[in-house]
Scaffold this active site. Structure first.
Site, PDB file in Angstrom:
ATOM      1  CE  LYS A 206       0.622 -25.152 -16.968  1.00 26.40           C
ATOM      2  NZ  LYS A 206      -0.738 -24.696 -17.234  1.00 26.40           N
ATOM      3  CD  GLU A 212       9.946 -12.339 -18.138  1.00 24.54           C
ATOM      4  OE1 GLU A 212       9.958 -13.525 -18.573  1.00 24.54           O
ATOM      5  OE2 GLU A 212       9.215 -11.461 -18.610  1.00 24.54           O
ATOM      6  N   GLY A 267      -1.438 -21.289 -14.642  1.00 27.91           N
ATOM      7  CA  GLY A 267      -0.449 -20.597 -13.810  1.00 27.91           C
ATOM      8  C   GLY A 267      -1.098 -19.723 -12.745  1.00 27.91           C
ATOM      9  NE  ARG A 268      -5.701 -16.748 -16.091  1.00 26.81           N
ATOM     10  CZ  ARG A 268      -5.268 -17.217 -17.251  1.00 26.81           C
ATOM     11  NH1 ARG A 268      -3.973 -17.346 -17.482  1.00 26.81           N
ATOM     12  NH2 ARG A 268      -6.135 -17.577 -18.197  1.00 26.81           N
ATOM     13  CD  GLU A 353      -1.860 -14.415 -17.682  1.00 29.35           C
ATOM     14  OE1 GLU A 353      -1.864 -15.450 -16.984  1.00 29.35           O
ATOM     15  OE2 GLU A 353      -0.815 -13.797 -17.941  1.00 29.35           O
ATOM     16  CG  HIS A 384      -5.661   9.556   3.472  1.00 34.39           C
ATOM     17  ND1 HIS A 384      -5.992  10.753   4.065  1.00 34.39           N
ATOM     18  CD2 HIS A 384      -6.115   8.585   4.308  1.00 34.39           C
ATOM     19  CE1 HIS A 384      -6.597  10.522   5.214  1.00 34.39           C
ATOM     20  NE2 HIS A 384      -6.684   9.202   5.386  1.00 34.39           N
ATOM     21  CE  LYS A 504       5.045 -15.130 -21.998  1.00 33.01           C
ATOM     22  NZ  LYS A 504       4.615 -16.483 -21.656  1.00 33.01           N
TER      23      LYS A 504
HETATM   24  O1  F6P Z   1       3.174 -14.666 -19.573  1.00 30.73           O
HETATM   25  C1  F6P Z   1       2.073 -15.194 -18.955  1.00 30.73           C
HETATM   26  C2  F6P Z   1       2.373 -16.483 -18.251  1.00 30.73           C
HETATM   27  O2  F6P Z   1       2.315 -17.524 -19.151  1.00 30.73           O
HETATM   28  C3  F6P Z   1       1.403 -16.665 -17.113  1.00 30.73           C
HETATM   29  O3  F6P Z   1       0.202 -17.192 -17.506  1.00 30.73           O
HETATM   30  C4  F6P Z   1       2.189 -17.497 -16.183  1.00 30.73           C
HETATM   31  O4  F6P Z   1       1.647 -17.481 -14.891  1.00 30.73           O
HETATM   32  C5  F6P Z   1       3.544 -16.845 -16.291  1.00 30.73           C
HETATM   33  O5  F6P Z   1       3.655 -16.504 -17.648  1.00 30.73           O
HETATM   34  C6  F6P Z   1       4.709 -17.673 -15.840  1.00 30.73           C
HETATM   35  O6  F6P Z   1       4.804 -18.854 -16.555  1.00 30.73           O
HETATM   36  P1  F6P Z   1       5.687 -20.055 -16.027  1.00 30.73           P
HETATM   37  O7  F6P Z   1       5.132 -20.496 -14.714  1.00 30.73           O
HETATM   38  O8  F6P Z   1       5.582 -21.110 -17.069  1.00 30.73           O
HETATM   39  O9  F6P Z   1       7.096 -19.560 -15.868  1.00 30.73           O
END
Ligand code: F6P
Length: 541
Positions: A206, A212, A267-268, A353, A384, A504
């Site tokens: 987003k 990452e 995002g979620r 979240e 199990h 972060k």
């Molecule tokens: O760290 C949380 C977050 O901001 C989430 O809410 C989001 O889905 C994820 O990181 C990834 O963010 P982006 O889509 O901006 O890379």
């Protein structure tokens, strides 16, 4: 704003709980033989049985009164209308607009939301169609065979979960892989046996600023360029899904190959935006639209059904009931479907979240307990592993069981056994087995207590005809709206996530201390400083 816990409806529920807490589900069923038929609700293809909950008709009346007090109906309307209910970020919350029907209309803050949503959907569908048909080829002219989605959180969990759920609908010979973790093992494993000439990377973020994702995307780009021997290959093998065109361009992806969305999609809550592009390529845009139609069915139900016959409302209120009045800390989600193996992980972000908050939307501390810890595994594997605790442990763990009537392939009649297990578990959890029953089987007296199954453990059972794109959309929308109901009762902003920011920033600050040649100085606290030193020793630095 008065806290919801000060409302008379809250006190009424507390009193009612005190009266009901000592009653066993066995009694509730004996006293009210009609409850199994009555305590059900249908929404689209979803059938919910909530009779195995520690509630009576009175409880439901009191819970819905609480919802009225919290202004739930007005809040639902405000969300659908695009009011800025995400107050801490001053944003509308419009994931429901992502599934507006073709020809639907919605203008918010001067934006033609419906038009923009459908324009991106068309663009994504066109692209997916070309990849599936082999018209969009890689740099060397070969068909795309693998799509690697690089993203994390909402830009990973939704498509990864849905791809797994809908594997039986993957029909163009294109497989998806998902890379999310900054652990180098993740991207390395994903790339290990791939042919760069037939691989398409979808960089999903987003913000397009997530460490990452950008790090993994750079690794993937170097891997591709090194193997195909030409920087120009990037434009055929990398596309982006983002709200941030500037950063996409900076990364080196042609913005003509970017699929946009908007800041009012959390995002979620974004699987049904262009974030679902990898899934759309795998299953086709028609199946993707069926999934959107499923979301829409539940949106309509949520918007219009009376509170007491509204599935997300009931399930959300039951969540509040156990969290706030029974002190339950967790909620298990137990899909009796191997295909839904990632559904609990997906729900963890969606629910935790969203509702893992301890201040209200107005900044005051919350008084009630908020979001439960969501967890789960597909049945029967869970049986199990951890069900022992569900049956005989000291904690109350309300659980959602999700099952499907129709399997895809069932060569040995296994599906009926799967379903029998699901139904047996909810029955055992609710009704248990008494000491008398166990003794009557000839069990030695000393062993009887070990075998007693207390029962009275609440469950919802959601029964669905078949796992399809449409019913998957219905299930996801159900949980999106459950989160909304709970967040509304607690008065929190379910759409921000400030709690993830500090870590972060600190990770970015700490990284140089791990690698620099200088003595480590900049750790934020003595414990962390010691660990930095230890890590550096282990790495020979
Ligand atoms: O760290 C949380 C977050 O901001 C989430 O809410 C989001 O889905 C994820 O990181 C990834 O963010 P982006 O889509 O901006 O890379």
């Amino acid at each position: 704003m008065a806290d919801i816990t000060e409302a008379p409806e809250w006190s009424a529920l507390a009193e009612h709980q005190a009266a009901l807490a000592g009653r066993h589900l066995r009694e509730l069923f004996a006293d009210d033989p009609g409850r199994a038929d009555r305590m059900t609700v249908t929404a689209g293809d979803l059938h919910l049985d909530y009779s195995k909950h520690r509630v009576t008709g009175e409880t439901i009346g009191l819970l819905t009164a609480l919802a009225v007090r919290a202004g739930l109906r007005e809040r639902i309307d405000a969300m659908f209308a695009g009011e800025h209910i995400n107050v801490s970020e001053d944003r509308a919350v419009l994931h429901t607009a992502l599934r507006l029907p073709p020809g639907g209309e919605l203008t918010v803050d001067g934006q033609d939301v419906a038009g923009d949503v459908h324009a991106v959907l068309e663009k994504a569908a066109d692209f997916a169609g070309r990849v599936r048909a082999g018209e969009w080829t890689g740099f060397t002219g070969e068909r795309i065979r693998t799509v690697v989605n690089i993203g994390i959180g909402g830009s990973d969990l939704g498509p990864a979960m849905a791809y797994e759920a809908l594997r039986d609908y993957v029909d163009a010979g294109i497989a998806c892989r998902f890379v999310s973790n900054i652990d180098p093992a993740d991207v390395t494993a994903a790339l290990a046996d791939l042919d760069p000439a037939t691989t398409l990377f979808v960089i999903s973020s987003k913000t397009f600023g997530t460490l990452e994702t950008l790090t993994n995307a750079k690794v993937a780009r170097s891997w591709l360029v090194e193997r195909l021997g030409d920087e120009a290959a990037v434009s055929r093998h990398f596309v982006a899904v983002s709200t941030n065109a500037e950063r996409v361009a900076e990364f080196g992806i042609d913005t003509a190959n970017m699929f946009g969305f908007w800041d009012w999609v959390g995002g979620r809550y974004s699987l049904d935006s262009a974030i679902g592009l990898s899934l759309m390529i795998a299953i086709g845009s028609e199946a993707f639209r069926e999934m959107l139609a499923g979301f829409r069915v539940i949106d309509e139900h949520f918007r219009t059904a009376p509170l007491e016959a509204n599935m997300p409302v009931l399930m959300g209120l039951l969540g509040v009931w156990y969290t706030d009045f029974f002190g339950a800390q967790t909620r298990a989600v137990l899909p009796y479907s191997q295909r839904l193996s990632r559904f609990p992980a997906y729900l963890q972000q969606l629910t935790m979240e969203s509702n893992g908050k301890s201040v209200r939307a107005d900044g005051a501390p919350v008084v009630a307990q908020t979001g439960a810890i969501f967890w789960g595994e597909p049945g029967t594997n869970g049986q199990h592993a951890f069900y022992q605790l569900l049956h005989q442990g000291t904690r109350l763990v309300p659980a959602d069981f999700i099952g499907f009537a129709e399997p895809f392939a069932d060569p040995a009649g296994m599906h009926d056994l799967l379903t029998a297990n699901m139904l047996a578990q909810t029955s055992a959890l609710a009704f248990g087995k008494t000491a008398e029953e166990i003794a009557a089987e000839g069990t030695p007296a000393a062993i009887v207590p070990h075998k007693v199954m207390p029962g009275n453990r609440p469950t919802s059972t959601i029964l669905v005809p078949k796992l399809t794109p449409k019913t998957l959309g219905e299930l996801i929308a159900l949980y999106e709206h459950i989160v909304f109901v709970e967040g509304t009762i607690w008065g929190i902003d379910s759409f921000d996530q400030w709690g993830v920011e500090l870590g972060k920033v600190m990770a970015q600050d700490l990284a140089p201390a791990l690698t620099s040649a200088e003595p480590p100085a900049d750790a934020p606290d003595p414990s962390t400083a010691a660990l930095v030193r230890r890590y550096r020793e282990l790495r020979g630095r």
